[in-house]
Write a protein that holds these residues in place. Structure first.
Motif, short mmCIF file in Angstrom:
data_model
loop_
_atom_site.label_atom_id
_atom_site.label_comp_id
_atom_site.label_asym_id
_atom_site.label_seq_id
_atom_site.Cartn_x
_atom_site.Cartn_y
_atom_site.Cartn_z
N ILE A 1 0.90 -0.97 0.12
CA ILE A 1 0.03 0.01 0.01
C ILE A 1 0.70 1.30 -0.07
O ILE A 1 1.88 1.36 0.80
CB ILE A 1 -0.97 0.07 1.09
CG1 ILE A 1 -1.78 -1.50 1.22
CG2 ILE A 1 -1.64 1.10 1.33
CD1 ILE A 1 -2.67 -1.48 -0.06
N ALA A 2 0.65 2.19 -1.01
CA ALA A 2 1.35 3.52 -0.98
C ALA A 2 1.14 4.21 0.49
O ALA A 2 0.49 3.92 1.37
CB ALA A 2 0.80 4.25 -2.09
N ALA A 3 2.18 4.96 0.51
CA ALA A 3 2.14 5.93 1.93
C ALA A 3 0.57 6.55 1.97
O ALA A 3 0.55 6.88 3.33
CB ALA A 3 3.23 7.20 1.81
N ASP A 4 -0.03 6.72 1.13
CA ASP A 4 -1.41 7.80 1.36
C ASP A 4 -2.48 6.73 1.46
O ASP A 4 -3.40 7.02 1.24
CB ASP A 4 -1.52 8.59 0.26
CG ASP A 4 -1.69 7.94 -1.29
OD1 ASP A 4 -1.38 6.75 -1.34
OD2 ASP A 4 -1.74 8.69 -2.11
N ASP A 5 -2.19 5.44 1.94
CA ASP A 5 -2.95 4.41 1.93
C ASP A 5 -3.75 4.10 0.76
O ASP A 5 -5.00 3.29 1.08
CB ASP A 5 -3.97 4.71 3.27
CG ASP A 5 -3.25 4.78 4.71
OD1 ASP A 5 -2.39 3.80 4.67
OD2 ASP A 5 -3.73 5.20 5.57
#
Length: 143
Positions: free
Chosen positions: A20-24
């Motif tokens: 999952i990317a840092a921004d969820d």
């Protein structure tokens, strides 16, 4: 809900490459791609078994399975020979967080069989004119 369950299964099967990317927000990822001698479906790809290589006298199908595509993304799959596209398929994604399996090739045998050469499958995902995911197989001969 079903999409999240599928994501969990895919992560368990394919590993953490679907982080999952840092921004969820899930990252758009090519989870499976290759060339085989028949059309494939997600259930077959989830088994993670080696698929048969095409031969000069068999069908040849390039496939790419993309997870978490966004609305408007363009997904393209090419079957190439010696770097030149022989056949391709293009789909524009209509819903966010879509999983897309796209295939290009022949489900029959070309007259006289496949010509000698090095074949690859190439999968590209573009968003707003920029490539967000791309994978290409190593070249293989259809013997």
């Amino acid at each position: 809900m079903l999409t999240r369950v599928l994501l969990t299964l895919i992560v368990l099967v394919f590993g953490s490459g679907l982080a999952i990317a840092a921004d969820d927000e899930p990252k758009t990822t090519v989870v499976s791609f290759g060339i085989t001698d028949h059309k494939v479906d997600e259930a077959e790809l989830l088994k993670r078994r080696a698929l048969p290589k095409p031969r000069f006298n068999s069908p040849g199908v390039a496939y790419g399975w993309v997870a978490h595509a966004k609305k408007g993304d363009k997904i393209e799959v090419h079957l190439t020979k010696d770097g030149e596209s022989l056949m391709h398929n293009l789909r524009e994604v209509t819903d966010d967080d879509s999983d897309v399996l796209l295939q290009a090739g022949k489900t029959g045998v070309p007259a006289g069989g496949w010509p000698k050469g090095q074949y690859t499958a190439k999968v590209t995902v573009t968003r707003g004119g920029e490539t967000v995911a791309e994978q290409e197989t190593d070249p293989i001969p259809f013997e």
